[in-house]
Design a protein around this motif. Structure first.
Motif, short mmCIF file in Angstrom:
data_model
loop_
_atom_site.label_atom_id
_atom_site.label_comp_id
_atom_site.label_asym_id
_atom_site.label_seq_id
_atom_site.Cartn_x
_atom_site.Cartn_y
_atom_site.Cartn_z
N VAL A 90 0.95 -1.40 -0.10
CA VAL A 90 0.01 -0.07 0.18
C VAL A 90 1.13 1.29 0.13
O VAL A 90 1.68 1.38 0.87
N TYR A 96 -7.59 7.11 -4.05
CA TYR A 96 -7.54 5.58 -4.14
C TYR A 96 -7.33 4.92 -5.44
O TYR A 96 -8.08 5.42 -6.46
N ASP A 98 -6.99 0.79 -7.06
CA ASP A 98 -6.57 -0.47 -6.92
C ASP A 98 -6.46 -1.30 -8.10
O ASP A 98 -6.72 -2.52 -7.98
N GLU A 101 -3.18 -5.43 -8.74
CA GLU A 101 -3.47 -6.26 -7.80
C GLU A 101 -2.53 -6.48 -6.72
O GLU A 101 -2.82 -6.72 -5.67
N ILE A 104 -1.59 -1.00 -3.79
CA ILE A 104 -2.88 -0.47 -3.84
C ILE A 104 -2.35 1.02 -3.44
O ILE A 104 -1.58 1.26 -2.48
#
Length: 171
Positions: A90, A96, A98, A101, A104
């Motif tokens: 992360v 944001y 995603d 995969e 993030i």
């Protein structure tokens, strides 16, 4: 996302290094996602290991437990053990994202990361395509194989279609 708040891993205020979090998930967890599952009566332990760094976070999410499946052959219920783990990086950014995969991106202003979706996907992907009870004997499987259509039988053409194929080939 409010209903999933119980699955937030708060990283603000934590020192750099490794931190552990535990969750027990059951039927109520999966009801939060408003989707049909191929299993019932989940009893799953989730272990989240967060390795906090100055500019990014590393998550290792392990699931282990039991779900109840229905056998494709006998239609009987049986417990199936699941165990799986995923690793996710992360990082911080503008918004944001995603789409990757393995990485993030979360907004820089966030103070917690919600692991609910990752746990959900991890469990769902642990469910086998073929659900065969351990109570199904080898003899039962041999009988099923005996009556299963053979590959060459599936490839036999219906002569009525051959005439139509010839018309198609002329065009």
């Amino acid at each position: 996302m409010d209903k999933l708040r119980n699955y937030d891993v708060s990283f603000s205020g934590l020192k750099n290094g490794k931190h552990e979090f535990q969750f027990e998930i059951e039927k109520s967890f999966f009801q939060l996602f408003d989707t049909d599952q191929e299993f019932t009566n989940p009893r799953i332990a989730v272990h989240v290991l967060l390795d906090k760094h100055t500019t990014f976070l590393e998550f290792e999410i392990k699931i282990q437990g039991l779900v109840e499946l229905i056998c494709d052959i006998t239609n009987d219920k049986f417990d199936h053990a699941i165990e799986n783990q995923i690793k996710v990086l992360v990082k911080f950014g503008e918004e944001y994202d995603d789409s990757d995969e393995d990485v993030i991106t979360i907004p820089t202003a966030d103070h917690a990361f919600n692991v609910a979706q990752l746990v959900y996907e991890n469990v769902v992907l642990s469910i086998p395509m073929k659900k065969i009870s351990p109570n199904v004997s080898d003899q039962d499987l041999e009988i099923l194989e005996k009556f299963h259509p053979k590959e060459e039988e599936e490839q036999k053409n219906d002569p009525r279609w051959d005439i139509l194929k010839k018309l198609k080939d002329k065009n």
